[in-house]
Design an enzyme around this catalytic site. Sequence first.
Site, short mmCIF file in Angstrom:
data_model
loop_
_atom_site.label_atom_id
_atom_site.label_comp_id
_atom_site.label_asym_id
_atom_site.label_seq_id
_atom_site.Cartn_x
_atom_site.Cartn_y
_atom_site.Cartn_z
N HIS A 35 0.86 -1.19 0.00
CA HIS A 35 0.00 0.00 0.00
C HIS A 35 0.89 1.23 0.00
O HIS A 35 1.32 1.71 1.05
CB HIS A 35 -0.93 -0.02 1.22
CG HIS A 35 -1.95 1.08 1.22
ND1 HIS A 35 -3.14 0.99 1.91
CD2 HIS A 35 -1.97 2.29 0.61
CE1 HIS A 35 -3.84 2.09 1.73
NE2 HIS A 35 -3.14 2.90 0.95
N HIS B 228 -9.66 0.98 -1.18
CA HIS B 228 -9.53 1.77 0.05
C HIS B 228 -10.91 1.80 0.70
O HIS B 228 -11.87 2.30 0.09
CB HIS B 228 -9.11 3.20 -0.25
CG HIS B 228 -7.65 3.39 -0.55
ND1 HIS B 228 -6.99 2.72 -1.55
CD2 HIS B 228 -6.72 4.18 0.05
CE1 HIS B 228 -5.72 3.09 -1.56
NE2 HIS B 228 -5.53 3.97 -0.60
N GLU C 114 -11.29 3.76 5.86
CA GLU C 114 -10.24 4.73 6.25
C GLU C 114 -10.92 6.00 6.75
O GLU C 114 -10.60 6.51 7.82
CB GLU C 114 -9.35 5.05 5.05
CG GLU C 114 -8.30 6.14 5.34
CD GLU C 114 -7.64 6.71 4.07
OE1 GLU C 114 -8.23 6.60 2.98
OE2 GLU C 114 -6.56 7.30 4.21
N ASP D 212 1.84 4.15 2.62
CA ASP D 212 0.82 4.97 1.93
C ASP D 212 1.43 6.03 1.01
O ASP D 212 1.48 5.84 -0.20
CB ASP D 212 -0.15 5.61 2.95
CG ASP D 212 -1.56 5.80 2.39
OD1 ASP D 212 -1.81 5.35 1.26
OD2 ASP D 212 -2.40 6.39 3.08
N1 ADE Z 1 -4.60 8.54 -2.33
C1 ADE Z 1 -3.36 8.63 -1.83
N2 ADE Z 1 -3.38 8.35 -0.52
C2 ADE Z 1 -4.67 8.07 -0.19
C3 ADE Z 1 -5.31 7.72 1.00
N3 ADE Z 1 -4.66 7.58 2.16
N4 ADE Z 1 -6.65 7.53 0.96
C4 ADE Z 1 -7.33 7.66 -0.17
N5 ADE Z 1 -6.75 7.99 -1.33
C5 ADE Z 1 -5.43 8.20 -1.35
ZN ZN Z 2 -3.71 4.71 0.19
#
Ligand code: ADE
Ligand code: ZN
Length: 353
Positions: free
Chosen positions: A22, A200, A203, A282
């Site tokens: 990721h 995703h 989150e 990330d």
């Molecule tokens: N694009 C880059 N980082 C992201 C994240 N943490 N959540 C959603 N989209 C992203």
């Molecule tokens: Zn991400």
Amino acid sequence: MLGSMSDPVPALARSLPKVELHCHLEGSARPATIVELAKKNGVALPVDDPTELFHFDDLNSFLAVYGIICQSLVTADDFRRITYEALEDAVADRVRYREMFFSPSFAMAYGVALETVWDGIRAGLAEAHADLDVRCRMVLDVDKGGAPSAATDLVAFAAQQDRDLIVGIGGDSTERGVDHSTFLPAYELAARQGLRRTMHAGEDGPAENIAISLDVLGCERIDHGVRLIDDPELMARVAEARIPLTVCPLSNVLIARMIDDVAEHPFARQREAGVLVTVNSDDPGMTGTTISDDYEHVARAFSYDLDTMEQLALDGIEACWAPDDEKAALRTRFLAEFDAGRADADMAVRGMS
Ligand code: ADE
Ligand code: ZN
């Protein structure tokens, strides 16, 4: 931040060999490279130093900055360069295998052709595979803030590429208020074309988005998945099915800001419930942190021993989408590197006594 004498594990965790599942290409670009590319392309950034922009209140304000950064990326060679540099930086963190997201919708919004983005990334991958001790496959992320039909078009493009270069698709960008099931046509096409699928979810939105990603979209992995902790029944199902979560603990503190400290992250509770959690960075270029920082913080926050940290590195291999023979070779290599790392640590301790 090195480990103290009383707990050497956080520092040792930094030097473990790693799989990273990721990590976003555009969010991995070095700030200095963004400055150079913006100048070369005649793009006026709102600041001289992009790191001044890297203070986020929440995911959506982060995404606005992501868009600004992506304006600097115009030519195929720009994408070649950031791909190569991202992998150079990965090697410095002992990443041996990476599956890296790219999100072409951001550059396409500024008129860059999808083919230009992809030609550059392909060239960067080829150079990196020739020069560097890391293997990388790409995952094309569709933009959840955009139209579902645009997502389907991107998946159709991914389906035409070599599976050894684009192994799967994902969905990133905003989560709040997005009905994830509207991306079903894109995910169905991906499944028909043999592309692996992730999303995703959980989150910056509820556990329900994780359930939709798994049960409606057929995802095989979940990116972040923080809110899985709110639905014990779903968590038990995810654990039983060995569906991996690609967790990014420091990102959750610095970008989505749902917690103030890694110690508050549900990572350890998810792991105790049997979920296959993995550790990832990330957007290292934009948070100024690396996967080694995430390993260190996880070790410290949950007082994990070295066995556990090594197991987390091996869990990355289980969760990845490399062919079985490649996974087996990675595992053999990691075990040898663990032994070598322990021997070095023993020598260092003896040298000090
Ligand atoms: N694009 C880059 N980082 C992201 C994240 N943490 N959540 C959603 N989209 C992203
Ligand atoms: Zn991400």
